[in-house]
Design a protein around this motif. Structure first.
Motif, PDB file in Angstrom:
ATOM      1  N   ASP A  76     131.074  -3.209 -52.400  1.00  0.00           N
ATOM      2  CA  ASP A  76     131.262  -3.418 -50.963  1.00  0.00           C
ATOM      3  C   ASP A  76     132.734  -3.334 -50.585  1.00  0.00           C
ATOM      4  O   ASP A  76     133.080  -2.942 -49.496  1.00  0.00           O
ATOM      5  CB  ASP A  76     130.709  -4.777 -50.529  1.00  0.00           C
ATOM      6  CG  ASP A  76     129.194  -4.795 -50.524  1.00  0.00           C
ATOM      7  OD1 ASP A  76     128.585  -3.729 -50.363  1.00  0.00           O
ATOM      8  OD2 ASP A  76     128.628  -5.884 -50.694  1.00  0.00           O
ATOM      9  N   ASP A  77     133.592  -3.744 -51.481  1.00  0.00           N
ATOM     10  CA  ASP A  77     135.032  -3.655 -51.265  1.00  0.00           C
ATOM     11  C   ASP A  77     135.697  -3.552 -52.638  1.00  0.00           C
ATOM     12  O   ASP A  77     135.026  -3.296 -53.618  1.00  0.00           O
ATOM     13  CB  ASP A  77     135.565  -4.851 -50.455  1.00  0.00           C
ATOM     14  CG  ASP A  77     135.229  -6.177 -51.113  1.00  0.00           C
ATOM     15  OD1 ASP A  77     135.310  -6.276 -52.355  1.00  0.00           O
ATOM     16  OD2 ASP A  77     134.890  -7.121 -50.376  1.00  0.00           O
ATOM     17  N   ASP A  78     136.990  -3.764 -52.718  1.00  0.00           N
ATOM     18  CA  ASP A  78     137.689  -3.560 -53.985  1.00  0.00           C
ATOM     19  C   ASP A  78     137.737  -4.819 -54.848  1.00  0.00           C
ATOM     20  O   ASP A  78     138.468  -4.880 -55.812  1.00  0.00           O
ATOM     21  CB  ASP A  78     139.120  -3.061 -53.725  1.00  0.00           C
ATOM     22  CG  ASP A  78     139.682  -2.347 -54.949  1.00  0.00           C
ATOM     23  OD1 ASP A  78     138.898  -1.711 -55.667  1.00  0.00           O
ATOM     24  OD2 ASP A  78     140.900  -2.463 -55.187  1.00  0.00           O
ATOM     25  N   SER A  79     136.934  -5.812 -54.538  1.00  0.00           N
ATOM     26  CA  SER A  79     136.875  -6.970 -55.422  1.00  0.00           C
ATOM     27  C   SER A  79     135.930  -6.649 -56.578  1.00  0.00           C
ATOM     28  O   SER A  79     135.248  -5.632 -56.568  1.00  0.00           O
ATOM     29  CB  SER A  79     136.401  -8.206 -54.650  1.00  0.00           C
ATOM     30  OG  SER A  79     135.131  -7.978 -54.110  1.00  0.00           O
ATOM     31  N   SER A 106     133.246  -0.124 -70.497  1.00  0.00           N
ATOM     32  CA  SER A 106     133.727  -1.155 -69.567  1.00  0.00           C
ATOM     33  C   SER A 106     132.661  -2.237 -69.425  1.00  0.00           C
ATOM     34  O   SER A 106     131.488  -2.015 -69.677  1.00  0.00           O
ATOM     35  CB  SER A 106     134.030  -0.542 -68.196  1.00  0.00           C
ATOM     36  OG  SER A 106     132.848  -0.123 -67.577  1.00  0.00           O
ATOM     37  N   SER A 107     133.100  -3.389 -69.029  1.00  0.00           N
ATOM     38  CA  SER A 107     132.134  -4.474 -68.830  1.00  0.00           C
ATOM     39  C   SER A 107     131.440  -4.245 -67.496  1.00  0.00           C
ATOM     40  O   SER A 107     131.841  -3.405 -66.704  1.00  0.00           O
ATOM     41  CB  SER A 107     132.849  -5.820 -68.837  1.00  0.00           C
ATOM     42  OG  SER A 107     133.632  -5.945 -67.670  1.00  0.00           O
ATOM     43  N   GLY A 108     130.420  -4.996 -67.248  1.00  0.00           N
ATOM     44  CA  GLY A 108     129.717  -4.891 -65.976  1.00  0.00           C
ATOM     45  C   GLY A 108     130.541  -5.396 -64.819  1.00  0.00           C
ATOM     46  O   GLY A 108     130.268  -5.092 -63.668  1.00  0.00           O
ATOM     47  N   LEU A 109     131.589  -6.199 -65.117  1.00  0.00           N
ATOM     48  CA  LEU A 109     132.470  -6.710 -64.076  1.00  0.00           C
ATOM     49  C   LEU A 109     133.639  -5.743 -63.947  1.00  0.00           C
ATOM     50  O   LEU A 109     134.511  -5.696 -64.817  1.00  0.00           O
ATOM     51  CB  LEU A 109     132.974  -8.104 -64.463  1.00  0.00           C
ATOM     52  CG  LEU A 109     132.762  -9.137 -63.364  1.00  0.00           C
ATOM     53  CD1 LEU A 109     131.366  -9.692 -63.503  1.00  0.00           C
ATOM     54  CD2 LEU A 109     133.796 -10.194 -63.451  1.00  0.00           C
ATOM     55  N   ILE A 110     133.654  -4.973 -62.880  1.00  0.00           N
ATOM     56  CA  ILE A 110     134.669  -3.935 -62.720  1.00  0.00           C
ATOM     57  C   ILE A 110     134.984  -3.789 -61.234  1.00  0.00           C
ATOM     58  O   ILE A 110     134.128  -4.009 -60.388  1.00  0.00           O
ATOM     59  CB  ILE A 110     134.170  -2.598 -63.318  1.00  0.00           C
ATOM     60  CG1 ILE A 110     135.267  -1.542 -63.340  1.00  0.00           C
ATOM     61  CG2 ILE A 110     132.938  -2.103 -62.606  1.00  0.00           C
ATOM     62  CD1 ILE A 110     134.871  -0.281 -64.096  1.00  0.00           C
ATOM     63  N   SER A 111     136.205  -3.440 -60.936  1.00  0.00           N
ATOM     64  CA  SER A 111     136.574  -3.214 -59.538  1.00  0.00           C
ATOM     65  C   SER A 111     136.194  -1.782 -59.156  1.00  0.00           C
ATOM     66  O   SER A 111     136.039  -0.910 -60.008  1.00  0.00           O
ATOM     67  CB  SER A 111     138.075  -3.428 -59.329  1.00  0.00           C
ATOM     68  OG  SER A 111     138.802  -2.427 -59.996  1.00  0.00           O
ATOM     69  N   GLU A 112     136.081  -1.556 -57.868  1.00  0.00           N
ATOM     70  CA  GLU A 112     135.738  -0.220 -57.403  1.00  0.00           C
ATOM     71  C   GLU A 112     136.836   0.780 -57.767  1.00  0.00           C
ATOM     72  O   GLU A 112     136.548   1.913 -58.152  1.00  0.00           O
ATOM     73  CB  GLU A 112     135.491  -0.211 -55.898  1.00  0.00           C
ATOM     74  CG  GLU A 112     135.070   1.157 -55.385  1.00  0.00           C
ATOM     75  CD  GLU A 112     134.745   1.176 -53.906  1.00  0.00           C
ATOM     76  OE1 GLU A 112     134.707   0.093 -53.277  1.00  0.00           O
ATOM     77  OE2 GLU A 112     134.528   2.275 -53.381  1.00  0.00           O
ATOM     78  N   SER A 113     138.093   0.363 -57.671  1.00  0.00           N
ATOM     79  CA  SER A 113     139.188   1.290 -57.994  1.00  0.00           C
ATOM     80  C   SER A 113     139.156   1.661 -59.483  1.00  0.00           C
ATOM     81  O   SER A 113     139.386   2.823 -59.838  1.00  0.00           O
ATOM     82  CB  SER A 113     140.543   0.700 -57.596  1.00  0.00           C
ATOM     83  OG  SER A 113     140.787  -0.504 -58.281  1.00  0.00           O
ATOM     84  N   SER A 114     138.851   0.699 -60.352  1.00  0.00           N
ATOM     85  CA  SER A 114     138.727   1.021 -61.786  1.00  0.00           C
ATOM     86  C   SER A 114     137.532   1.940 -62.026  1.00  0.00           C
ATOM     87  O   SER A 114     137.601   2.868 -62.827  1.00  0.00           O
ATOM     88  CB  SER A 114     138.553  -0.249 -62.610  1.00  0.00           C
ATOM     89  OG  SER A 114     139.712  -1.035 -62.549  1.00  0.00           O
ATOM     90  N   PHE A 115     136.444   1.666 -61.330  1.00  0.00           N
ATOM     91  CA  PHE A 115     135.258   2.520 -61.451  1.00  0.00           C
ATOM     92  C   PHE A 115     135.592   3.951 -61.040  1.00  0.00           C
ATOM     93  O   PHE A 115     135.257   4.896 -61.743  1.00  0.00           O
ATOM     94  CB  PHE A 115     134.125   1.961 -60.574  1.00  0.00           C
ATOM     95  CG  PHE A 115     132.941   2.866 -60.490  1.00  0.00           C
ATOM     96  CD1 PHE A 115     132.017   2.932 -61.524  1.00  0.00           C
ATOM     97  CD2 PHE A 115     132.737   3.665 -59.371  1.00  0.00           C
ATOM     98  CE1 PHE A 115     130.914   3.769 -61.449  1.00  0.00           C
ATOM     99  CE2 PHE A 115     131.644   4.502 -59.287  1.00  0.00           C
ATOM    100  CZ  PHE A 115     130.728   4.555 -60.324  1.00  0.00           C
ATOM    101  N   ARG A 116     136.253   4.105 -59.908  1.00  0.00           N
ATOM    102  CA  ARG A 116     136.613   5.456 -59.438  1.00  0.00           C
ATOM    103  C   ARG A 116     137.550   6.153 -60.427  1.00  0.00           C
ATOM    104  O   ARG A 116     137.445   7.348 -60.646  1.00  0.00           O
ATOM    105  CB  ARG A 116     137.235   5.387 -58.049  1.00  0.00           C
ATOM    106  CG  ARG A 116     136.216   5.067 -56.970  1.00  0.00           C
ATOM    107  CD  ARG A 116     136.865   5.080 -55.583  1.00  0.00           C
ATOM    108  NE  ARG A 116     135.942   4.739 -54.541  1.00  0.00           N
ATOM    109  CZ  ARG A 116     135.165   5.618 -53.891  1.00  0.00           C
ATOM    110  NH1 ARG A 116     135.208   6.882 -54.200  1.00  0.00           N
ATOM    111  NH2 ARG A 116     134.365   5.205 -52.930  1.00  0.00           N
ATOM    112  N   SER A 117     138.448   5.380 -61.025  1.00  0.00           N
ATOM    113  CA  SER A 117     139.362   5.946 -62.018  1.00  0.00           C
ATOM    114  C   SER A 117     138.610   6.406 -63.267  1.00  0.00           C
ATOM    115  O   SER A 117     138.923   7.457 -63.837  1.00  0.00           O
ATOM    116  CB  SER A 117     140.415   4.902 -62.387  1.00  0.00           C
ATOM    117  OG  SER A 117     141.255   5.396 -63.403  1.00  0.00           O
TER     118      SER A 117
END
Length: 130
Positions: free
Chosen positions: A73-76, A109-120
């Motif tokens: 939903d956001d970058d958290s 990666s773990s299931g806990l990831i930020s959107e920016s890390s996911f996009r990277s």
């Protein structure tokens, strides 16, 4: 005057064979043959996982990517373990080395990831899915 009698007709070779083969086993055998041909022909398309190739289609990959991306939903940080697992599985079985590499990154990666890390971690997948 009457017409001369016609000699008896001799059955064709196909009719002779058909008379010897029971109908149900012949039909079952034909269906098995058609199924085998269909299975082999289907394996010659985009995915040849049974023969050592790749089985994820582009639409499957992109669907998994969009699902994972929409989980943010956001970058958290969010727990998107299920979405990442589905995406990693699809990417690791895709016919592109960059996408497979992204799949390995996502999988590690773990299931806990930020959107920016996911996009990277999914740049090659994003490029493939437009």
């Amino acid at each position: 005057m009457t017409a001369p009698p016609t000699p008896p007709r001799r059955p064709t070779p196909a009719a002779e064979v058909a008379g010897r083969i029971p109908l149900l086993p012949a039909i079952a055998g034909a269906l098995v043959l058609v199924g085998l041909i269909g299975t082999l022909a289907g394996g010659c398309g985009g995915g040849l996982s049974a023969v050592g190739g790749y089985s994820t289609s582009r639409s499957e990959l992109c669907s998994a990517y969009r699902t994972a991306l929409n989980a943010f939903d956001d970058d958290s940080e969010f727990d998107v373990t299920d979405e990442l697992t589905a995406l990693a599985d699809a990417a690791k079985d895709y016919d592109d080395s960059g996408v497979r590499s992204d799949g390995e990154d996502v999988d590690s990666s773990s299931g806990l990831i930020s959107e920016s890390s996911f996009r990277s971690d999914t740049r090659n997948i994003a490029a493939e899915c437009g």
